[in-house]
Design a protein around this motif. Sequence first.
Motif, PDB file in Angstrom:
ATOM      1  N   CYS A 170       0.852  -1.200   0.000  1.00 24.98           N
ATOM      2  CA  CYS A 170       0.000   0.000   0.000  1.00 24.98           C
ATOM      3  C   CYS A 170       0.879   1.238   0.000  1.00 24.98           C
ATOM      4  O   CYS A 170       1.258   1.744   1.056  1.00 24.98           O
ATOM      5  CB  CYS A 170      -0.936   0.002   1.212  1.00 24.98           C
ATOM      6  SG  CYS A 170      -2.034   1.451   1.250  1.00 24.98           S
ATOM      7  N   ASP A 171       1.200   1.692  -1.173  1.00 25.16           N
ATOM      8  CA  ASP A 171       2.047   2.872  -1.312  1.00 25.16           C
ATOM      9  C   ASP A 171       1.275   4.124  -0.906  1.00 25.16           C
ATOM     10  O   ASP A 171       0.275   4.473  -1.550  1.00 25.16           O
ATOM     11  CB  ASP A 171       2.518   2.989  -2.769  1.00 25.16           C
ATOM     12  CG  ASP A 171       3.197   4.313  -3.050  1.00 25.16           C
ATOM     13  OD1 ASP A 171       3.952   4.757  -2.170  1.00 25.16           O
ATOM     14  OD2 ASP A 171       2.973   4.876  -4.133  1.00 25.16           O
ATOM     15  N   ASN A 226      -1.182   5.182 -11.800  1.00 27.34           N
ATOM     16  CA  ASN A 226       0.130   4.581 -11.530  1.00 27.34           C
ATOM     17  C   ASN A 226       1.120   4.988 -12.608  1.00 27.34           C
ATOM     18  O   ASN A 226       0.846   5.862 -13.437  1.00 27.34           O
ATOM     19  CB  ASN A 226       0.028   3.040 -11.437  1.00 27.34           C
ATOM     20  CG  ASN A 226      -0.659   2.443 -12.670  1.00 27.34           C
ATOM     21  OD1 ASN A 226      -0.521   2.970 -13.771  1.00 27.34           O
ATOM     22  ND2 ASN A 226      -1.385   1.362 -12.472  1.00 27.34           N
ATOM     23  N   THR A 276      -0.773  -0.856  -4.559  1.00 22.96           N
ATOM     24  CA  THR A 276      -1.838  -0.346  -3.683  1.00 22.96           C
ATOM     25  C   THR A 276      -2.902  -1.402  -3.395  1.00 22.96           C
ATOM     26  O   THR A 276      -3.934  -1.077  -2.798  1.00 22.96           O
ATOM     27  CB  THR A 276      -2.523   0.884  -4.326  1.00 22.96           C
ATOM     28  OG1 THR A 276      -3.038   0.505  -5.605  1.00 22.96           O
ATOM     29  CG2 THR A 276      -1.551   2.044  -4.478  1.00 22.96           C
ATOM     30  N   CYS A 327      -4.264  -1.644   0.199  1.00 18.27           N
ATOM     31  CA  CYS A 327      -4.820  -0.467   0.879  1.00 18.27           C
ATOM     32  C   CYS A 327      -6.286  -0.687   1.234  1.00 18.27           C
ATOM     33  O   CYS A 327      -7.016  -1.399   0.538  1.00 18.27           O
ATOM     34  CB  CYS A 327      -4.710   0.771  -0.010  1.00 18.27           C
ATOM     35  SG  CYS A 327      -3.022   1.288  -0.350  1.00 18.27           S
ATOM     36  N   THR A 374       0.863   6.789  -3.961  1.00 18.81           N
ATOM     37  CA  THR A 374      -0.138   6.443  -4.964  1.00 18.81           C
ATOM     38  C   THR A 374      -1.538   6.465  -4.369  1.00 18.81           C
ATOM     39  O   THR A 374      -2.514   6.810  -5.053  1.00 18.81           O
ATOM     40  CB  THR A 374       0.150   5.040  -5.545  1.00 18.81           C
ATOM     41  OG1 THR A 374       1.529   4.964  -5.912  1.00 18.81           O
ATOM     42  CG2 THR A 374      -0.701   4.760  -6.762  1.00 18.81           C
ATOM     43  N   ALA A 375      -1.656   6.109  -3.085  1.00 15.36           N
ATOM     44  CA  ALA A 375      -2.959   6.085  -2.421  1.00 15.36           C
ATOM     45  C   ALA A 375      -3.389   7.456  -1.908  1.00 15.36           C
ATOM     46  O   ALA A 375      -4.370   7.571  -1.174  1.00 15.36           O
ATOM     47  CB  ALA A 375      -2.926   5.090  -1.260  1.00 15.36           C
ATOM     48  N   TRP A 416      -7.870   5.410  -7.736  1.00 18.00           N
ATOM     49  CA  TRP A 416      -6.869   4.504  -7.153  1.00 18.00           C
ATOM     50  C   TRP A 416      -6.090   3.734  -8.214  1.00 18.00           C
ATOM     51  O   TRP A 416      -5.163   3.001  -7.882  1.00 18.00           O
ATOM     52  CB  TRP A 416      -7.556   3.524  -6.207  1.00 18.00           C
ATOM     53  CG  TRP A 416      -8.205   4.212  -5.058  1.00 18.00           C
ATOM     54  CD1 TRP A 416      -9.539   4.363  -4.827  1.00 18.00           C
ATOM     55  CD2 TRP A 416      -7.549   4.870  -3.978  1.00 18.00           C
ATOM     56  NE1 TRP A 416      -9.751   5.069  -3.684  1.00 18.00           N
ATOM     57  CE2 TRP A 416      -8.547   5.398  -3.139  1.00 18.00           C
ATOM     58  CE3 TRP A 416      -6.208   5.084  -3.642  1.00 18.00           C
ATOM     59  CZ2 TRP A 416      -8.264   6.099  -1.985  1.00 18.00           C
ATOM     60  CZ3 TRP A 416      -5.926   5.784  -2.492  1.00 18.00           C
ATOM     61  CH2 TRP A 416      -6.940   6.293  -1.680  1.00 18.00           C
TER      62      TRP A 416
END
Length: 603
Positions: free
Chosen positions: A305-306, A490, A473, A476, A309-310, A487
């Motif tokens: 879960c970056d 990327n 992600t 997440c 990016t989230a 979401w």
Amino acid sequence: MPSGPSFSVWDYVVFTLMLVVSAGIGVYYAFAGGGQSSSADFLVGGRSMTAVPVALSLTASFMSAITVLGTPVEVYQYGAIFILICFSYVLMVAVSSEIFLPIFYRLGITSTYEYLEMRYNKVIRLFGTVLFIIQTVLYTGLVIYAPALALNQVTGVDLWGAVVSTGVVCTLYCTLGGLKAVVWTDVFQVGILLAGLLAVIVQSVLLQGGISTIISDSAQGGRLNLWDFDPNPLRRHTFWSITIGGTFLWTSVYGINQAQVQRYISCKSLFHAKMALYINLVSLWTISLCSVFCGLCLYSVYKNCDPWTANKVSAQDQLMPYLVLDILSEYPGLPGLFVAAAYSGTLSTVSSSVNALAAVTITDLMCPYLSLSERQLSWASKGMSVFYGAVCIGMAGLASLMGGMLQAAISIVGVIGGPLLGLFSLGVLFSCANTKGGLAGLLSGLALSLWVCIGAQIYPPQPENSRPLPLMTHGCNFSMAPEGTNWTANMDDFIMKEKNLLRPFLADNWYSLSYLYFGPLGTVTVIVVGLIISILSGGRQTKLQPGLVLSKEDLTCYKAYNVFKEKVSGSSGKLDLVRELEKSFGKTNLAFCDVELSTQTLP
């Protein structure tokens, strides 16, 4: 303000205590031993410093918050290949200690750029001084602003409160205590910096179930990409770009930069100055290894879960503060310790810069043109510290335009430091070089470096050259996500957008040169153009003053050989090489024993 965990009272206490101790060191040296009674006391510590504190100060000067916050993010996004920078440290120390340090120390100069007048003329000295001031002010503005912004967005620490407090505290102890205060504050701040990094590492290891888990996660995520020998200069990071480019970059910092040279010449002997460089190598390795491992910890914790990016953070430079609050918030004071570590790096870099800027302004821009008494020089030195402290705080506002911290900082140093390194190298290594060659080479190297750097800002390199690693992600919890959040955004989207843009031919060739090669490009251009113009214009027409060009007597290996040969042939007892070398280099700083070397231009 952040919506998650934020600073507690104890965090503010720890952070404030770091600022108070730093300021207190400046107050102490303002009055200790009679205070800063002369400009020599203020600018070069009375030429009486020893190796260990100077070594730690050398490390602290450029191991700033950019290292604490930027290096882990570099590893998180591009992999641990950046650890190869440790190889370049070894080469840098060897070159700096054997080629540049003996020259500067022997001449007894306060400003590095005095050498340029001795070797070339006043015009080139002025060029060097102005370029150094521009480079240092830009770099220092980035060092102040970037960590303040990152910490503000995540911890809630007031942005301009942090910027101003950092600048004010630095200016205070620089102005009160001079170089001695800067050096000893750096020693304290290196300790805080290491403690902050170790707190993150220890807690991450405990949470992830051991070092082996972190290494395994990093290997599976492609982060252990250590050996890439692709010779393509357009590739952002390879073994060659990091070791070769890093050597030129760090030599321009440690070999000729005023902030570092000012520390060498503050040592009481040449032997202590050289030892400071080699001791500094150990601390450089330690901090680099810790910061790179923090990047692996960062990846291991957020591999599924970056936060970037989230959309949990708005910029990648905020990832380390986010991690700290995420894993250390249940321990009051530890998040404050990490923030203190980041700001310790900032304080050490800014204080070094302010002190160096004051030194070159007094020595290069005032003393040659104004007749000032020793008391007036002392007050002018302190006034310049206040002035440059204010300028650096003001420049912090421009740093938001520079992008990622680590790459922006290295680009600034490389673009200006590279040509300056070439100019000094031309003078130290080639006795045939003349003023026309030096000036033509400097202007050519600077123009070429600026051209490629500005082009890279307008047309960033394609992902196939920078090669960012994938960020996931799928782990997440999106149930709490703001409505409308995309979401699926990327790197693939980014790559497609880049390919659809109309890019000129130079964008994917010349402008895509690795940012680590900006420095070597400038250095090599200066030397090549300088030699060609010098030879075409008749070479050196007059005899050089003694000591301006490197000789074999300056080399440690040559002195060691002579000491060993003398002992063997004389058979005079047990050989203590370290003691004999110290004796050979001299126990006192003879260059400053009531002797002023002439800085007049050669006829």
